[in-house]
Design an enzyme around this catalytic site. Structure first.
Site, short mmCIF file in Angstrom:
data_model
loop_
_atom_site.label_atom_id
_atom_site.label_comp_id
_atom_site.label_asym_id
_atom_site.label_seq_id
_atom_site.Cartn_x
_atom_site.Cartn_y
_atom_site.Cartn_z
CG ASP A 147 -1.94 1.02 1.30
OD1 ASP A 147 -2.83 0.96 0.45
OD2 ASP A 147 -1.88 1.90 2.19
CD GLU B 217 16.14 -13.68 4.38
OE1 GLU B 217 15.25 -14.15 5.14
OE2 GLU B 217 16.79 -12.66 4.63
C1 NOJ Z 1 -4.46 2.96 -0.78
C2 NOJ Z 1 -5.56 2.00 -0.45
O1 NOJ Z 1 -5.86 1.25 -1.59
C3 NOJ Z 1 -6.70 2.85 0.03
O2 NOJ Z 1 -7.90 2.12 0.13
C4 NOJ Z 1 -6.31 3.46 1.33
O3 NOJ Z 1 -7.33 4.33 1.78
C5 NOJ Z 1 -5.01 4.25 1.19
N1 NOJ Z 1 -4.03 3.57 0.43
C6 NOJ Z 1 -4.44 4.52 2.56
O4 NOJ Z 1 -3.94 3.34 3.10
#
Ligand code: NOJ
Length: 544
Positions: free
Chosen positions: A207, A257
């Site tokens: 993310d 790893e």
């Molecule tokens: C991207 C994620 O896909 C989204 O749903 C989220 O709100 C933001 N990152 C923050 O983590």
């Protein structure tokens, strides 16, 4: 599957809250997923990616993690996760999980410790705490705005009751950003990676993979009015900083790893494919979402351009191209592709959007867009429900909305709830079979019975059967590992190319175009008009 599966895999995104709910409390769960995994085998995907199911107060639907190594009780237990993974392996499905390293929840023990500790302490150094500007520190440290709206800084009350430092949160105030210049943070994430790798996951979707490292000095920055949040080619000081790549070079060593083929996939919302490709250089991640493709409007010239760019930029660094049209953050493509040109695709629909898209036009285009996408060499992502042709739920009641975007924009943007509604499995039963009780955390529209999986299974021409056919043929003809050759002399509104034996033609123009004579139609996104391909329709041919 071939080795280096990430080069060709079709990866299906499960949004656990909305996939299947075995407990009946209205929120999907891991047992629900396990029970329904065979339908994904039947669909013909290779991998499932699960959005976060870790312990979280759910302020941002799980992208606010309080314990990275446990399952939130609303989704089940670690034992449920292990059972889901085991079932996936039995079905020959790989599993990747979501990792959220840019920020934690404010309920994470580290952040709670940081709040209790004093400025300058080891506890505060794990996050981005700074003194405010102005005499009494009453102004935030810089002018950054949260991606969900409003300021990106929140001031804390110190243990002695005085107004104190500020902490950075690129997203909601409940999502404090980690300080990735701190080795302790880096070590903790190596531990978290190993925790899930030891359980047997095949990889991670990472993310905000472009956000971890912030520019030194945290300079002020104002994104362009009409631009995306990256602010064009010159990235924002909180995105795309060179130092972020060191993190993934380090993680790559951790993955290497392990036996088996484990992969990292970057969620890096950078503006061009060349920028995105930096995340998949040989010693970094394996895949990156092609958001430049996802955000391309329904326009033949734009599509040709982004496909050409993608098939150059990713292979140039030794990585596969990827393709994606929908996910849990954007308007479902069956609705988005019919939006008028002046509605910003990324920002989505709001109460003031003048003309809501026509559902039939959207579905027509959405099916054509998927037909085009699944022929492209590389790896493709699908988002749960798109195989049913689900539209965005545009008219949720305001009091049901939950996305922080809605609240932080004071109700001016609907945000992402419309693509997150629990999906329909069976028509004519409570919650369309999402669970048995009929409870759902977001209301399902009344007219969704027609999209239910059981209404479409085995029905010729249904969206579900279209997806099944595309996925089967994609595998049979080896399209994912083929070479794309452009057809010469195509009309401007037509995208046409050949991959191996298969010729793909997508007609985005008003006029029907004649199909080559004598060719076999392998699959078509919609009815053909005699020997012609109607508007907003795509077809795969053999022998053209
Ligand atoms: C991207 C994620 O896909 C989204 O749903 C989220 O709100 C933001 N990152 C923050 O983590």
């Amino acid at each position: 599957m071939t080795s280096q599966w990430w080069r060709s895999a079709v990866i299906y995104q499960i949004y656990p809250r909305s996939f299947a709910d075995a407990s009946g409390d209205g929120v999907g769960d891991l047992i629900g997923i396990t029970n329904r995994l065979d339908s994904l085998r039947d669909l013909g995907v290779d991998v499932v990616w699960l959005s976060p199911f870790m312990t979280s107060p759910q302020k941002d639907a799980g992208y606010d993690v309080a314990d990275y190594c446990d399952v939130d009780p609303i989704f089940g237990t670690l034992a449920d996760f292990d059972a889901m993974l085991a079932r996936a392996k039995e079905l020959d499905l790989r599993v990747i999980v979501d990792l959220v390293p840019n920020h934690s929840s404010d309920q994470h023990p580290w952040f709670q410790d940081a709040l209790a500790a004093v400025p300058g302490s080891r506890e505060r150094a794990r996050y981005m705490f700074r003194d405010g500007r102005g005499e009494g520190g009453e102004e935030p440290p810089n002018n950054w705005q949260s991606l969900f709206g409003g300021p990106a800084w929140t001031r804390v009350t110190e243990a002695d009751g005085t107004q104190g430092q500020w902490y950075l949160h690129l997203f909601d105030a409940s999502q404090p950003d980690f300080d990735w210049s701190n080795e302790e943070v880096r070590e903790e994430f190596r531990r978290i990676l190993r925790f899930w790798l030891d359980r047997g996951v095949d990889g991670f979707r990472v993310d905000v993979a472009h956000g971890l490292v912030k520019r030194d000095g945290l300079p002020d920055y104002t994104p362009p009015e009409d631009g995306d949040s990256m602010g064009g080619i010159e990235p924002a000081p909180y995105f795309g900083q060179d130092g972020v790549h060191d993190v993934y070079r380090d993680w790559r060593k951790v993955l290497d790893e392990y036996d088996g083929e484990r992969a990292l996939c970057a969620e890096a919302w950078m503006p061009t494919v060349d920028e995105i490709a930096k995340w998949v250089r040989p010693d970094e991640m394996h895949q990156a979402f092609n958001f430049a493709y996802a955000m391309t409007r329904w326009n033949a010239g734009d599509l040709r351009e982004v496909i050409i760019d993608s098939l150059r930029a990713f292979p140039d660094v030794g990585a596969p191209a990827t393709w994606v049209l929908s996910n849990h953050d954007v308007i479902r493509h069956t609705t988005r592709l019919a939006l008028p040109a002046d509605v910003p695709q990324g920002h989505g629909i709001g109460p003031k959007t003048p003309d809501l898209p026509d559902t039939a036009v959207g579905l027509h285009r959405g099916r054509a867009a998927t037909t085009l996408m699944l022929a492209l060499p590389g790896s493709a992502y699908l988002y749960q429900g798109e195989e049913l042709g689900l539209p965005e739920a545009v008219d949720l009641p305001d009091d049901a909305r939950q996305d922080p975007t809605w609240f932080r924009h004071n109700g001016e943007r609907y945000g992402r709830d419309g693509c997150r509604v629990p999906i329909p499995w069976e028509a004519g039963v409570p919650a369309y079979g999402f669970n048995r009780t009929g409870e759902t955390w977001l209301p399902q529209p009344d007219d969704w019975a027609e999209y239910a999986r059981d209404r479409q299974a085995g029905v010729e021409g249904s969206t579900l059967e279209l997806y099944r056919t595309l996925l089967r043929l994609r595998r049979e003809f080896g399209l994912a590992s083929g070479e794309l050759e452009w057809a010469e002399a195509a009309p401007d509104d037509v995208v046409t190319f050949r991959v191996g034996e298969v010729t793909v033609i997508a007609n985005l123009g008003e006029q029907a175009v004649p199909l080559p004579q004598g060719a076999d139609v392998l699959v078509s996104s919609g009815p053909l008009d005699g020997g012609a391909l109607p508007n907003d329709t795509a077809v795969w041919l053999r022998g053209a």
